[in-house]
Enzyme design. Structure first.
Site, PDB file in Angstrom:
ATOM      1  N   ASP A 235       5.339   4.225  -2.141  1.00  0.00           N
ATOM      2  CA  ASP A 235       5.342   5.920  -1.869  1.00  0.00           C
ATOM      3  C   ASP A 235       5.446   6.049  -0.301  1.00  0.00           C
ATOM      4  O   ASP A 235       6.123   6.998   0.130  1.00  0.00           O
ATOM      5  CB  ASP A 235       4.238   6.433  -2.553  1.00  0.00           C
ATOM      6  CG  ASP A 235       3.015   5.739  -2.321  1.00  0.00           C
ATOM      7  OD1 ASP A 235       2.895   4.806  -1.841  1.00  0.00           O
ATOM      8  OD2 ASP A 235       1.968   6.628  -2.776  1.00  0.00           O
ATOM      9  N   TYR A 236       4.340   5.285   0.285  1.00  0.00           N
ATOM     10  CA  TYR A 236       4.192   5.401   1.658  1.00  0.00           C
ATOM     11  C   TYR A 236       5.555   4.962   2.466  1.00  0.00           C
ATOM     12  O   TYR A 236       5.812   5.886   3.443  1.00  0.00           O
ATOM     13  CB  TYR A 236       2.871   4.781   2.470  1.00  0.00           C
ATOM     14  CG  TYR A 236       2.934   4.558   3.751  1.00  0.00           C
ATOM     15  CD1 TYR A 236       2.498   5.795   4.623  1.00  0.00           C
ATOM     16  CD2 TYR A 236       3.349   3.373   4.509  1.00  0.00           C
ATOM     17  CE1 TYR A 236       2.266   5.485   5.886  1.00  0.00           C
ATOM     18  CE2 TYR A 236       3.284   3.393   5.718  1.00  0.00           C
ATOM     19  CZ  TYR A 236       2.909   4.558   6.512  1.00  0.00           C
ATOM     20  OH  TYR A 236       2.967   4.381   8.039  1.00  0.00           O
TER      21      TYR A 236
END
Length: 405
Positions: A235-236
């Protein structure tokens, strides 16, 4: 000399409390902004069709209710794709029940074994992504529950063609065991406060993968899911790459519920040990700010180093009291379902988190869904050796864990 160090810890504790106060302020401002925008109901909306990708594995708390909340959306056109790796997964039966209960909804269940990478969530997402028929895709974790306007509120941001990704605020709900209460206290203080602080004051996008809306063409431009199949913090990395190519990464003010009811302490420790290693490998020296931002833990260190005195006890109790009050206030503005008495557990949770903080400094392996990996820079995963001298190190660690579990 003792007085000098106590003053140092006092100053660091005050800095931590100030930082926590700013996190509460950021959370309050963010939620108020959401309330103001919700009053503007006359804004014309272009609501694009959305493919919701829902990776499933095992039985999360209230899984049926979580999945059902997506079927109750006030939204014109969307499809839901439940993806699993195995028909014997207990989540398969729940997905079937949802599909049978809502025959008028566009729901598909895809069961396909995929071993494209080391990240099991990406392996689970890839088959559903390939079959998604709409340009807009939404990744939604299995343990989240959303309100009826969820899709409408996040899709609203996509009217701006410069927006590349929309993620959400998260609050923990439903704690019935000690591990679940600790998890929800942490989500509703440190996690949501940090996300709001970075977004509101530092203008730094902080994407939490429990809800991510984006366009296929943007995802493909950064390499697609294949580009993050071997990283832990997919996600990051996705948010970072989309931001780097000039697209806006937006934090929707729609708060989604992360349902945690029956967690054990061990699951809480494993989650935050893994997340700590992830942040250490991504943030580097910035990771030390997290320790400074834990005023309860810092204020208790003098009690361990020297004998309790009126000064050291006052420091620890004052920091704990202010943290309990801050967590209680944040819970109220979030309108959580947390019982008031559970907020008195906040200092204990912070002490545990403070001890867990040190583990990433001395260990570079993570265990995720039964598999052990070595975690490298930017959370890049590599297989852990099963043979040889180094494999004994991990076997000994596992044996110690089993002994004290």
């Amino acid at each position: 000399m003792e007085k000098f160090f106590i003053v140092i810890f006092l100053v660091i504790t005050l800095l931590g409390l100030i930082a926590y106060g700013l996190q509460i302020l950021a959370t309050r401002l963010t939620l108020r902004e959401r309330a103001d925008k919700s009053k503007d109901k006359d804004t014309p909306l272009h609501l694009p069709a959305i493919s919701i990708l829902k990776p499933l594995k095992g039985l999360d708390d209230k899984l049926f209710d979580n999945l059902e909340s997506l079927c109750l959306q006030d939204y014109p056109e969307y499809e839901i794709i439940f993806s699993l790796q195995d028909h014997n997964d207990p989540a398969y039966k729940i997905a079937r029940k949802i599909k049978d209960k809502y025959p008028d909804k566009n729901i598909r269940i895809i069961v396909e074994q995929c071993n494209a990478g080391l990240n099991p969530k990406i392996n689970n997402l890839l088959p559903s992504y390939r079959s998604a028929k709409y340009e807009y895709i939404l990744i939604s974790d299995s343990n989240v529950m959303v309100g009826g306007n969820y899709l409408k509120e996040i899709a609203m941001h996509m009217q701006d063609p410069e927006v590349g990704l929309v993620s959400n605020l998260i609050q923990g709900v439903g704690g019935r065991t000690a591990g679940a209460v600790f998890e929800n206290l942490h989500l509703n203080s440190f996690i949501i406060g940090s996300v709001c602080f970075l977004d509101k004051f530092l203008k730094m996008p902080c994407v939490v993968g429990k809800s991510m809306l984006m366009r296929k063409r943007d995802l493909e431009s950064i390499g697609g899911f294949e580009g993050v199949k071997d990283v832990l913090a997919e996600d990051y990395i996705i948010g970072k790459k989309i931001h780097k190519m000039g697209r806006k990464v937006i934090l929707s003010k729609h708060v989604i519920k992360n349902v945690n009811e029956y967690w054990g302490i061990r699951k809480f420790l494993n989650r935050h040990t893994r997340w700590g290693k992830l942040r250490w490998k991504i943030g580097g020296i910035k990771y030390f700010s997290e320790l400074i931002g834990n005023p309860v833990f810092i204020s208790c260190i003098p009690l361990l180093l020297w004998e309790p005195t009126k000064v050291t006890l006052s420091l620890a109790f004052s920091a704990s009291f202010l943290k309990i009050a801050g967590d209680y206030y944040t819970g109220k503005i979030l309108k959580t379902d947390m019982k008031s008495i559970f907020y008195f557990l906040s200092p204990i949770k912070d002490l545990i988190i403070g001890l867990v903080w040190f583990i990433p400094i001395i260990s570079n392996t993570v265990v995720w869904r039964g598999n052990r990996y070595i975690i490298g820079k930017d959370s890049l995963l590599s297989p852990c050796p099963e043979r040889g001298v180094w494999s004994w190190k991990y076997r000994i660690i596992d044996a110690i864990k089993m002994r004290f579990a």
